[in-house]
Design a protein around this motif. Structure first.
Motif, PDB file in Angstrom:
ATOM      1  N   LYS A  25       8.501  14.866  29.770  1.00  0.00           N
ATOM      2  CA  LYS A  25       7.423  14.491  28.830  1.00  0.00           C
ATOM      3  C   LYS A  25       6.108  14.127  29.540  1.00  0.00           C
ATOM      4  O   LYS A  25       5.063  14.690  29.221  1.00  0.00           O
ATOM      5  N   PRO A  26       6.111  13.202  30.520  1.00  0.00           N
ATOM      6  CA  PRO A  26       4.830  12.882  31.181  1.00  0.00           C
ATOM      7  C   PRO A  26       4.279  14.042  32.014  1.00  0.00           C
ATOM      8  O   PRO A  26       3.055  14.202  32.131  1.00  0.00           O
ATOM      9  N   ILE A  27       5.155  14.870  32.556  1.00  0.00           N
ATOM     10  CA  ILE A  27       4.699  16.039  33.311  1.00  0.00           C
ATOM     11  C   ILE A  27       4.039  17.027  32.359  1.00  0.00           C
ATOM     12  O   ILE A  27       2.984  17.595  32.661  1.00  0.00           O
ATOM     13  N   HIS A  28       4.632  17.212  31.203  1.00  0.00           N
ATOM     14  CA  HIS A  28       4.053  18.097  30.189  1.00  0.00           C
ATOM     15  C   HIS A  28       2.684  17.596  29.749  1.00  0.00           C
ATOM     16  O   HIS A  28       1.722  18.372  29.654  1.00  0.00           O
ATOM     17  N   GLU A  29       2.593  16.308  29.488  1.00  0.00           N
ATOM     18  CA  GLU A  29       1.307  15.725  29.072  1.00  0.00           C
ATOM     19  C   GLU A  29       0.269  15.850  30.185  1.00  0.00           C
ATOM     20  O   GLU A  29      -0.898  16.134  29.936  1.00  0.00           O
ATOM     21  N   GLY A  30       0.704  15.641  31.428  1.00  0.00           N
ATOM     22  CA  GLY A  30      -0.193  15.801  32.567  1.00  0.00           C
ATOM     23  C   GLY A  30      -0.661  17.235  32.718  1.00  0.00           C
ATOM     24  O   GLY A  30      -1.837  17.495  33.011  1.00  0.00           O
ATOM     25  N   TYR A  31       0.246  18.181  32.490  1.00  0.00           N
ATOM     26  CA  TYR A  31      -0.097  19.603  32.583  1.00  0.00           C
ATOM     27  C   TYR A  31      -1.134  19.976  31.530  1.00  0.00           C
ATOM     28  O   TYR A  31      -2.048  20.761  31.796  1.00  0.00           O
ATOM     29  N   LYS A  32      -1.013  19.409  30.349  1.00  0.00           N
ATOM     30  CA  LYS A  32      -2.004  19.687  29.300  1.00  0.00           C
ATOM     31  C   LYS A  32      -3.378  19.196  29.716  1.00  0.00           C
ATOM     32  O   LYS A  32      -4.385  19.832  29.424  1.00  0.00           O
ATOM     33  N   ALA A  33      -3.423  18.072  30.426  1.00  0.00           N
ATOM     34  CA  ALA A  33      -4.697  17.481  30.837  1.00  0.00           C
ATOM     35  C   ALA A  33      -5.261  18.104  32.109  1.00  0.00           C
ATOM     36  O   ALA A  33      -6.471  18.317  32.227  1.00  0.00           O
ATOM     37  N   ASP A  34      -4.393  18.382  33.100  1.00  0.00           N
ATOM     38  CA  ASP A  34      -4.847  18.883  34.404  1.00  0.00           C
ATOM     39  C   ASP A  34      -3.814  19.848  34.962  1.00  0.00           C
ATOM     40  O   ASP A  34      -2.860  19.443  35.620  1.00  0.00           O
ATOM     41  N   ARG A  35      -4.001  21.114  34.696  1.00  0.00           N
ATOM     42  CA  ARG A  35      -3.015  22.125  35.091  1.00  0.00           C
ATOM     43  C   ARG A  35      -2.791  22.187  36.592  1.00  0.00           C
ATOM     44  O   ARG A  35      -1.668  22.329  37.045  1.00  0.00           O
ATOM     45  N   LYS A  36      -3.831  22.100  37.359  1.00  0.00           N
ATOM     46  CA  LYS A  36      -3.691  22.217  38.822  1.00  0.00           C
ATOM     47  C   LYS A  36      -2.802  21.113  39.400  1.00  0.00           C
ATOM     48  O   LYS A  36      -1.935  21.373  40.219  1.00  0.00           O
ATOM     49  N   ALA A  37      -3.016  19.913  38.968  1.00  0.00           N
ATOM     50  CA  ALA A  37      -2.292  18.772  39.538  1.00  0.00           C
ATOM     51  C   ALA A  37      -0.815  18.762  39.165  1.00  0.00           C
ATOM     52  O   ALA A  37       0.021  18.312  39.948  1.00  0.00           O
ATOM     53  N   PHE A  38      -0.454  19.279  37.998  1.00  0.00           N
ATOM     54  CA  PHE A  38       0.917  19.183  37.521  1.00  0.00           C
ATOM     55  C   PHE A  38       1.644  20.525  37.479  1.00  0.00           C
ATOM     56  O   PHE A  38       2.798  20.588  37.043  1.00  0.00           O
TER      57      PHE A  38
END
Length: 101
Positions: A25-38
């Motif tokens: 869940k937090p990785i998915h949310e992070g990916y939505k916000a910043d694709r490169k970082a996650f």
């Protein structure tokens, strides 16, 4: 009112693999916000989750595909994935590489 079969299957999968869902869940949310970082984490953990979800979808629809309900099977599959997307809107991006990753 009774739950539909695809919702029951999804809830069962979520409860059986709660730790994986909670980690993703937090990785998915992070990916939505910043694709490169996650990106790396999203694709690695997402692939594990997708394998579980595809297996559940296969079990849900396999018996329908052979009979008179073949067309209905496709609709059930779509509804199953709509249910998944309520929690993970970008799940279809797992394994898809782009210039943003």
């Amino acid at each position: 009112m009774a739950k539909t079969k695809y919702k029951e299957i999804y809830q069962k999968i979520k409860s059986e693999h709660q730790a994986l869902f909670d980690q993703f869940k937090p990785i998915h949310e992070g990916y939505k916000a910043d694709r490169k970082a996650f990106s790396q984490q999203f694709h690695a953990m997402g692939q594990e989750l997708m394998d579980i979800l595809r297996d559940a979808e296969r079990r849900l629809c396999s018996s329908m595909e052979r009979g008179q309900f073949a067309l209905y099977s496709h609709k059930v599959s779509d509804k199953f994935w709509e249910e998944v997307k309520k929690d993970f809107s970008h799940i279809e991006m797992v394994g898809v590489r782009s210039n943003l990753d």
